[in-house]
Design a protein around this motif. Sequence first.
Motif, PDB file in Angstrom:
ATOM      1  N   VAL A  80     -93.205 -19.762 -65.365  1.00 53.85           N
ATOM      2  CA  VAL A  80     -92.412 -19.290 -64.230  1.00 53.85           C
ATOM      3  C   VAL A  80     -90.925 -19.378 -64.558  1.00 53.85           C
ATOM      4  O   VAL A  80     -90.167 -18.461 -64.284  1.00 53.85           O
ATOM      5  N   LYS A  81     -90.516 -20.495 -65.165  1.00 57.30           N
ATOM      6  CA  LYS A  81     -89.113 -20.632 -65.576  1.00 57.30           C
ATOM      7  C   LYS A  81     -88.749 -19.612 -66.642  1.00 57.30           C
ATOM      8  O   LYS A  81     -87.645 -19.067 -66.642  1.00 57.30           O
ATOM      9  N   LEU A  82     -89.661 -19.340 -67.557  1.00 58.44           N
ATOM     10  CA  LEU A  82     -89.423 -18.381 -68.625  1.00 58.44           C
ATOM     11  C   LEU A  82     -89.223 -16.984 -68.063  1.00 58.44           C
ATOM     12  O   LEU A  82     -88.288 -16.263 -68.449  1.00 58.44           O
ATOM     13  N   VAL A  83     -90.072 -16.597 -67.127  1.00 56.36           N
ATOM     14  CA  VAL A  83     -90.006 -15.254 -66.541  1.00 56.36           C
ATOM     15  C   VAL A  83     -88.814 -15.118 -65.608  1.00 56.36           C
ATOM     16  O   VAL A  83     -88.124 -14.098 -65.613  1.00 56.36           O
TER      17      VAL A  83
END
Length: 89
Positions: A80-83
């Motif tokens: 989620v943080k990556l996206v």
Amino acid sequence: MLSLSIIGWIVIGGLAGWIGSKLMGTDAQQGILLNIVVGIVGGLIGGWVFGLFGADVDSGGWIFSFVTCLVGACILLFFVKLVSGRTKA
């Protein structure tokens, strides 16, 4: 075989989601409801990942269920943080 009730999954999911959000640095953006959801979805992801390695996730008990949810919650929050492109402030 000891089966977890719905209340058990909510408690384990909530704790795993909360600790996972602390480890991943996303606790400030999440409330208790989102921590529970992250922990329960993390349990599905963790169960799938551990299943790939041949772990018997069905008869692991409370502690293994918690670890499974925690690992899955961290994986979920990482992606989620990556996206979303959010970084630690």
